[in-house]
Design an enzyme around this catalytic site. Structure first.
Site, PDB file in Angstrom:
ATOM      1  N   HIS A   1      92.381 128.467  59.167  1.00 53.04           N
ATOM      2  CA  HIS A   1      92.079 129.449  58.239  1.00 53.04           C
ATOM      3  C   HIS A   1      92.508 128.654  56.685  1.00 53.04           C
ATOM      4  CE1 HIS A   1      92.853 133.258  60.874  1.00 53.04           C
ATOM      5  NE2 HIS A   1      91.908 132.435  61.079  1.00 53.04           N
TER       6      HIS A   1
ATOM      7  N   ILE B   1      93.191 129.437  51.225  1.00 51.43           N
ATOM      8  CA  ILE B   1      93.649 130.003  52.468  1.00 51.43           C
ATOM      9  C   ILE B   1      92.906 131.329  52.553  1.00 51.43           C
ATOM     10  CG2 ILE B   1      95.703 131.044  53.581  1.00 51.43           C
ATOM     11  CD1 ILE B   1      97.374 129.501  51.317  1.00 51.43           C
ATOM     12  N   CYS B   2      92.496 131.553  53.984  1.00 53.36           N
ATOM     13  CA  CYS B   2      91.765 132.899  54.221  1.00 53.36           C
ATOM     14  C   CYS B   2      92.909 133.828  54.747  1.00 53.36           C
ATOM     15  CB  CYS B   2      90.599 132.466  55.325  1.00 53.36           C
ATOM     16  SG  CYS B   2      89.809 134.199  55.749  1.00 53.36           S
ATOM     17  N   LEU B   3      93.282 134.572  54.033  1.00 52.59           N
ATOM     18  CA  LEU B   3      94.540 135.452  54.541  1.00 52.59           C
ATOM     19  C   LEU B   3      94.445 136.929  53.747  1.00 52.59           C
ATOM     20  CD1 LEU B   3      97.267 135.520  56.238  1.00 52.59           C
ATOM     21  CD2 LEU B   3      98.589 134.823  54.193  1.00 52.59           C
TER      22      LEU B   3
ATOM     23  N   TRP C   1      85.797 136.985  51.043  1.00 56.26           N
ATOM     24  CA  TRP C   1      86.612 136.497  52.344  1.00 56.26           C
ATOM     25  C   TRP C   1      86.102 137.519  53.687  1.00 56.26           C
ATOM     26  CZ3 TRP C   1      88.414 131.915  52.554  1.00 56.26           C
ATOM     27  CH2 TRP C   1      88.832 131.279  51.338  1.00 56.26           C
TER      28      TRP C   1
END
Lengths: 94, 154
Positions: B86, B93-95, B147
């Protein structure tokens, strides 16, 4: 009266000033989860410390300064959710 | 604290508590943050017993004037960007809590804990499958990325 020791000092209170301390007892949280300021103090958007800055209770049992939670609910990402538990925010009315 | 905006007031409180009681393995660069409350650098150690044990990372937080009503911009910066499904090689950051699932009740500390826990649960060090395409085409600001949160296992 005659039992009192001789050194007993008699005083007369002419006036006294009471000082009170209060705090909300509705929640274990002492601070607003949004601005992190104590509930007894106005939110940072109130520029006057004497301002009326009410507390808003949600049905989910979470509480915030009313000004803080309204500002949040007005944002694009809020989707009418409580900032803490993400349940639908519904004002509890007494 | 006169003269501070509401967002600066909250950031100042957060900075004090992060310096006083930092979560394990995290140190905020307090001098830098005090000079410019809108950009913080957090030094983060990979947690013991995880794939990132012994590694050092730097997280950068940038705060807009409406923080905490708007999420901060959070990226890994510096020499060592964690290799994680991620985390893109440019530090993005993919969060979901950093965009769609942000809440003003979250904080720098809770974001740091989410990120360290995301790293710690990783089973295999690898970049996201679309890393090279994303890094070439994305906006500098990860909040501009639309995202697609597809995987919550790591």
């Amino acid at each position: 009266m005659s039992d009192q020791p001789e050194s007993f000092m008699r005083i007369v209170i002419k006036e006294f000033l009471g000082v009170g301390n209060w705090r909300w007892s509705f929640t274990n949280d002492r601070i607003c989860g949004i601005c992190r300021v104590q509930f007894e103090i106005c939110c940072p958007n109130c520029d006057n410390p004497e301002a009326q800055c009410p507390i808003a209770w949600g049905r989910c049992s979470h509480a915030f300064h009313l000004h803080c939670v309204l500002k949040w609910l007005d944002t694009e990402h809020a989707n009418n959710k409580c900032p803490i538990c993400r349940q639908n925010w519904e004002l509890r009315v007494y | 604290m006169a003269g501070k905006t509401p967002s600066e007031k909250r950031l100042h409180k957060e900075l004090i508590s992060l310096v006083k009681e930092p979560p394990p393995g995290m140190i905020v660069d307090a001098d830098q943050a005090e000079q410019n409350l809108n950009t913080w650098t957090i030094n983060m150690q990979g947690a013991e017993g995880t794939l990132y044990d012994g590694e050092l990372f730097q997280l950068q937080f940038k705060f807009g004037s409406s923080y905490p009503f708007e999420s901060p911009e959070v990226t890994f910066v510096g020499q060592n960007i964690p290799v994680h499904p991620h985390v893109y090689s440019n530090g993005h950051i993919c969060l979901s809590i950093l965009t769609d699932d942000w809440s003003p009740a979250l904080s720098v500390q809770s974001v740091c804990l989410s990120i360290i826990s995301m790293l710690s649960s990783c089973k295999e060090k690898k970049r996201p499958p679309d890393n090279s395409f994303y890094v070439k085409t994305c906006n500098k600001n990860p909040k501009k990325t639309k995202w697609w949160y597809h995987d919550d296992k790591v």
